[in-house]
Design a protein around this motif. Structure first.
Motif, mmCIF file in Angstrom:
data_model
loop_
_atom_site.group_PDB
_atom_site.id
_atom_site.type_symbol
_atom_site.label_atom_id
_atom_site.label_comp_id
_atom_site.label_asym_id
_atom_site.label_seq_id
_atom_site.Cartn_x
_atom_site.Cartn_y
_atom_site.Cartn_z
ATOM 1 N N GLY A 148 -8.808 -41.936 50.921
ATOM 2 C CA GLY A 148 -9.098 -40.746 50.128
ATOM 3 C C GLY A 148 -8.166 -40.569 48.964
ATOM 4 O O GLY A 148 -7.897 -39.445 48.527
ATOM 5 N N TRP A 152 -9.116 -34.661 45.551
ATOM 6 C CA TRP A 152 -10.102 -33.651 45.878
ATOM 7 C C TRP A 152 -11.402 -33.836 45.112
ATOM 8 O O TRP A 152 -12.484 -33.556 45.642
ATOM 9 C CB TRP A 152 -9.538 -32.251 45.635
ATOM 10 C CG TRP A 152 -10.579 -31.185 45.681
ATOM 11 C CD1 TRP A 152 -11.066 -30.444 44.655
ATOM 12 C CD2 TRP A 152 -11.311 -30.768 46.841
ATOM 13 N NE1 TRP A 152 -12.038 -29.590 45.078
ATOM 14 C CE2 TRP A 152 -12.206 -29.761 46.427
ATOM 15 C CE3 TRP A 152 -11.281 -31.145 48.182
ATOM 16 C CZ2 TRP A 152 -13.068 -29.135 47.311
ATOM 17 C CZ3 TRP A 152 -12.144 -30.514 49.052
ATOM 18 C CH2 TRP A 152 -13.018 -29.513 48.628
ATOM 19 N N VAL A 155 -13.593 -36.082 46.998
ATOM 20 C CA VAL A 155 -14.039 -35.433 48.234
ATOM 21 C C VAL A 155 -15.113 -34.398 47.938
ATOM 22 O O VAL A 155 -16.126 -34.303 48.648
ATOM 23 C CB VAL A 155 -12.834 -34.777 48.947
ATOM 24 C CG1 VAL A 155 -13.298 -33.989 50.168
ATOM 25 C CG2 VAL A 155 -11.821 -35.836 49.362
ATOM 26 N N ILE A 180 -14.105 -37.285 53.826
ATOM 27 C CA ILE A 180 -12.686 -37.409 53.480
ATOM 28 C C ILE A 180 -12.246 -38.860 53.337
ATOM 29 O O ILE A 180 -11.072 -39.133 53.065
ATOM 30 C CB ILE A 180 -11.800 -36.714 54.528
ATOM 31 C CG1 ILE A 180 -11.914 -37.410 55.889
ATOM 32 C CG2 ILE A 180 -12.132 -35.242 54.637
ATOM 33 C CD1 ILE A 180 -10.912 -36.919 56.912
ATOM 34 N N ARG A 213 -11.872 -27.478 51.504
ATOM 35 C CA ARG A 213 -10.735 -27.519 50.587
ATOM 36 C C ARG A 213 -9.432 -27.149 51.317
ATOM 37 O O ARG A 213 -8.377 -27.769 51.112
ATOM 38 C CB ARG A 213 -10.978 -26.552 49.419
ATOM 39 C CG ARG A 213 -9.835 -26.486 48.395
ATOM 40 C CD ARG A 213 -9.651 -27.837 47.723
ATOM 41 N NE ARG A 213 -8.570 -27.830 46.766
ATOM 42 C CZ ARG A 213 -8.701 -27.603 45.471
ATOM 43 N NH1 ARG A 213 -9.922 -27.351 44.971
ATOM 44 N NH2 ARG A 213 -7.674 -27.635 44.667
ATOM 45 N N TRP A 216 -8.519 -30.073 53.453
ATOM 46 C CA TRP A 216 -8.023 -31.176 52.619
ATOM 47 C C TRP A 216 -6.585 -30.927 52.174
ATOM 48 O O TRP A 216 -5.759 -31.849 52.156
ATOM 49 C CB TRP A 216 -8.933 -31.367 51.417
ATOM 50 C CG TRP A 216 -8.442 -32.415 50.457
ATOM 51 C CD1 TRP A 216 -7.790 -32.227 49.279
ATOM 52 C CD2 TRP A 216 -8.558 -33.829 50.616
ATOM 53 N NE1 TRP A 216 -7.489 -33.424 48.703
ATOM 54 C CE2 TRP A 216 -7.952 -34.437 49.501
ATOM 55 C CE3 TRP A 216 -9.115 -34.649 51.603
ATOM 56 C CZ2 TRP A 216 -7.884 -35.813 49.333
ATOM 57 C CZ3 TRP A 216 -9.040 -36.036 51.433
ATOM 58 C CH2 TRP A 216 -8.437 -36.596 50.314
ATOM 59 N N SER A 220 -3.678 -33.619 53.186
ATOM 60 C CA SER A 220 -3.106 -34.346 52.060
ATOM 61 C C SER A 220 -1.737 -33.807 51.669
ATOM 62 O O SER A 220 -1.165 -34.244 50.663
ATOM 63 C CB SER A 220 -4.054 -34.290 50.858
ATOM 64 O OG SER A 220 -4.272 -32.950 50.448
#
Length: 873
Positions: A148, A152, A155, A180, A213, A216, A220
């Motif tokens: 990934g 974002w 994604v 993802i 979000r 994520w 991350s």
């Protein structure tokens, strides 16, 4: 557990936080703001037998959170417990006001748990500034560059694509992995989804873009503490802040499945007990997040990683590539390096092309001055020039496959310095391309140009051709059905069949063909079609004898070109047939390993001498009486047996495995201990008869000429390297024993220093690096015994072994984090690697070859380094 104090109410921070000491059924059940309940314990009630804790809770309508945790005797707040307390918030899935009794149960549960934590001494804090810890802080990543790394935006794009076909625009849990970038780790991504959902008290199997979000941003997050907490939450499925042995077992199974480690999956319970024994020595029945952190930051392997990182830094400073802006200088330097690496190939190819060009020019000029040129023009010159190169190439193409001759030249002469004998098959293929080009020029020139011009020639011009062709023909088929035409066309058809079936697409069945057509391809088709050369060479001699424009026998030179190579090749085949039938071998051991690998140990015929890295041919009449297949010898020259490891990749190897599997089945009475995947020792009349032929030279056999050798094996291609490893150990041990014998005279044989000096000159290797890269964990079983033997006998650490399992995600990836922890614990305690099952510790993912080469160059700046690579066949 703390006791409730009923003395006073006091406000701590205005309307935001209220400190309350007293029954929970009082004011707390009526207020709707954010409150704090403080449970303190008077000093007068404290005894030496009881340990108390003071807890401040933040109570809302839909949650109860721990604000602070302190010892009741006024001691400063424990930072470890405070860190733990931050992750203990429990949110309700609904917005309905909870009842007072629900709050009481939840608060009571939290107090009991925190009280139990306080009784357990917290582990010591680790210094994260140390190099090992600093390296570990970069690990435990959920999102890698390959998964990934696009961020974002990528994604979000995948989310829009996936939810376009779903209801309400929600992302289902089943496709969270795809969104993802963890498409190959569906189960792991599913557990990650569940952990993130539990953290937010979500109880549904789909999420919106805003929630994605939020997910994520957490996975991350570059903070190690955040990644550690996320990983801990994945393991802690009941969200009680503790990891039990059952939860450890489940995450081991999940990690092993994500990394395709079937053996670890089967032993998950055993490994879970090992982790609990290491991290829970006092047998509390659970481990905390601090224990997990300690294991990550203080793994035994971290010092090795630190050395590697420091070495990489040194290399990057010392071995920086030289960059020239001048394109001419770059080209010159690249050409220089290319010639240094390939000068043997270059001069051989240059000589071959020069000889062909000279023959073509000679014939072209010769026919340019003959009467035929007046009738057929340049076409006859082109045809005859191509024919002359065909004679040469049809003779040369046999020489690279005269294996006995090449082995003798390699071992007994110095020609190997200038002639690249290792490229014999590549040269064989290059000559085949030259033959195809020559056949095309020769055939097209005759069929499309010469024959039509002869038919259309005037009477005056035909008089020039009458002595060669007789009366002028009236039909094109006159030339086609002649001896020259028929033999030529049949040769072209047979060669086309052999060339086509020899291409990788057909030889390895890479094309999606119908079932009935697929039976006509594969290695068997390649093998038998190549033996059409007997017919081709017979027709070539006939074709070269019945020439239109040449009648004198000494000018018909086809047989002259072919005589020596054909006799040499025929003699080789005869010698091979006689030698293989005389050298009868007895099967001593059969083993069928995971990954469809058949290991055969056979008796060593008398006089069978070979070098490590060489190969031999194997024939099994039960499969095919005519087929011989080459396999690298995996035993060392000093062994009293011969061994080969054969992987099932084609028709013949598949049938061979089937034959031995059936022969190795235990009898119905069950008295035999032999199983399909076990070993057999001794004589068994049911085993098929095996013939061998060899040995034959291979590139790896010259490793003794180098002080340092770098051996690289990919999959089953590591077979010649295994023999070399054993041979290195045997040679070094013999040299040590010889030196001791010279000094003490204990062997009963008179040795002289000159003998030892000669031995040292013949065996120059003082250091060896072996890198074995394989996809499957089961592959390590193929040479487990050899690897352990080398590790045990290599007392002077001459050989450095590196096993790489590419199915495991790279170190630092969250999917392999637990495997790395388990590997460190097991290797430190038992000295056995959990991935390979040997003493050699395995690495994850693929090697960084640039760093490998740099490291070797830096460690041996003034040594000759020989590199031998054996790819997957």
């Amino acid at each position: 557990m703390g006791r409730e104090d009923h003395h006073s109410d006091s406000e701590i921070s205005g309307s935001e936080r209220l400190a309350y000491s007293g029954p929970l059924s009082g004011p707390l059940s009526k207020r709707t703001g954010r409150k704090s309940a403080r449970f303190s314990v008077p000093d007068t009630t404290t005894t030496t037998d009881e340990q108390y804790v003071e807890i401040t809770l933040d109570v809302r309508n839909d949650s109860v959170a721990v604000h602070s945790v302190k010892a009741a005797n006024g001691v400063e707040e424990d930072p470890e417990i405070a860190l733990l307390a931050k992750g203990l918030e429990k949110r309700s899935a609904s917005k309905v006001v909870r009842t007072a009794s629900a709050r009481i149960r939840q608060v009571s549960h939290e107090i009991k748990r925190l009280a139990s934590f306080s009784k357990r001494p917290p582990p010591g804090r680790l210094d994260r500034s140390k190099s090992a810890a600093a390296h570990a802080l970069k690990g435990l990543k959920f999102i890698s560059k390959t998964d990934g790394g696009a961020g974002w935006d990528a994604v979000e794009k995948r989310f829009d694509e996936i939810t376009a076909s779903t209801d309400h625009g929600l992302l289902p849990r089943a496709r969270f992995c795809e969104c993802i970038g963890m498409k190959e780790s569906k189960e792991f991504a599913g557990e990650l989804f569940d952990a993130l959902a539990r953290k937010r008290n979500m109880h549904r199997d789909s999420i919106s873009k805003a929630e994605l979000r939020e997910f994520w941003e957490q996975i991350s997050n570059q903070s190690f503490d955040s990644r550690l907490q996320t990983f801990f939450d994945m393991v802690d499925k009941d969200a009680d802040g503790r990891i039990t042995e059952e939860e450890v077992r489940e995450i081991i199974t999940l990690s092993a499945s994500a990394n395709k480690l079937s053996t670890i999956q089967k032993q998950a319970e055993e490994y879970a007990a090992l982790i609990m024994e290491e991290l829970d020595p006092e047998d509390h029945g659970y481990i905390l997040i601090e224990n997990l952190e300690m294991l990550l930051l203080q793994g035994p392997s971290q010092s090795v990683r630190g050395e590697s990182r420091n070495l990489s830094h040194m290399l990057s400073q010392k071995l920086k590539p030289t960059l020239d802006r001048n394109p001419l200088k770059r080209w010159c330097r690249s050409t220089k390096y290319f010639l240094l690496d390939n000068w043997q190939r270059v001069w051989v190819m240059a000589l071959w092309i020069t000889v062909m060009a000279s023959l073509f020019a000679y014939k072209y000029i010769q026919y340019r001055q003959r009467e035929a040129y007046e009738v057929m023009g340049h076409c006859v010159c082109m045809a005859k020039g191509a024919a002359e190169t065909l004679k040469l190439n049809m003779a040369l193409i046999l020489l690279p496959v005269c294996r006995n001759t090449l082995t003798w030249l390699r071992n007994k002469t110095k020609l190997g310095v200038a002639v690249p004998f290792d490229d014999n098959l590549n040269f064989h293929k290059v000559i085949a391309v030259g033959i195809a080009v020559g056949v095309g020029i020769h055939g097209i020139s005759h069929l499309a140009c010469d024959f039509p011009r002869l038919l259309q020639a005037s009477e005056e011009k035909w008089e020039l051709m009458e002595e060669f062709f007789g009366d002028q023909p009236s039909s094109y088929w006159h030339f086609v059905v002649s001896k020259e035409g028929v033999t030529g066309i049949v040769m072209v058809v047979l060669m086309a069949i052999a060339f086509t079936l020899a291409t990788p697409w057909f030889r390895r069945n890479k094309l999606n063909l119908p079932t009935w057509l697929k039976k006509l391809t594969g290695f068997n088709a390649f093998w038998y079609s190549h033996h059409l050369f007997v017919i081709v060479y017979t027709l070539l001699v006939v074709h070269g004898y019945y020439l239109y424009l040449t009648h004198k026998w000494y000018k018909k030179t086809t047989w002259m070109y072919l005589a020596v190579p054909v006799v040499l090749y025929g003699s080789e085949r005869l010698i091979r047939a006689l030698r293989s039938s005389i050298k009868a071998v007895t099967i001593q051991k059969v083993a069928i390993y995971p990954g469809n690998v058949l290991a055969l140990h056979v008796s060593k015929p008398q006089g069978f001498r070979y070098k490590s890295g060489q190969y031999m041919f194997v024939n099994c009449a039960a499969v095919s009486p005519f087929e011989w297949h080459p396999f690298s010898i995996t035993s060392a020259p000093g062994d009293d047996y011969l061994s080969v490891h054969i992987r099932t990749l084609g028709d013949w190897t598949r049938q061979l495995r089937t034959v031995f599997s059936e022969a190795c089945q235990p009898p119905p009475d069950g008295k035999s201990g032999l199983l399909r995947s076990d070993c057999f020792q001794g004589h068994n009349p049911n085993l098929p008869r095996v013939l061998i032929d060899g040995p034959y030279g291979a590139p790896a056999q010259d490793y003794k000429k180098y002080e340092v050798v770098l051996l690289v094996g990919l999959g089953i291609g590591a077979t010649p390297m295994i023999s070399i490893l054993k041979d290195i150990v045997n040679n070094i041990r013999s040299m040590e024993e010889g030196e001791n014998a010279v000094e003490t005279g204990t062997d009963g044989i008179r040795h002289s220093p000159s003998d030892e000096q000669k031995r040292k000159e013949n065996f120059k290797t003082r250091r060896a690096y072996f890198y074995w890269v394989t996809r499957e964990q089961g592959s390590f079983d193929w040479f487990k015994g050899v690897m352990n033997e080398v590790a045990e006998l290599d007392h002077n650490h001459v050989i450095e072994l590196h096993n790489y399992c590419t199915s495991v995600y790279e170190e630092g990836d969250a999917r392999s984090a637990l495997i790395a922890m388990l590997q460190s614990i097991n290797h430190a305690k038992n000295g056995v690697d959990i991935v390979s099952g040997t003493r050699v510790k395995s690495h994850f993912a693929k090697p960084n070859w640039r760093n490998v080469y740099k490291r070797t160059a830096l460690n041996h700046p003034d040594s000759r380094v020989g590199k031998s690579t054996s790819p997957i066949p």
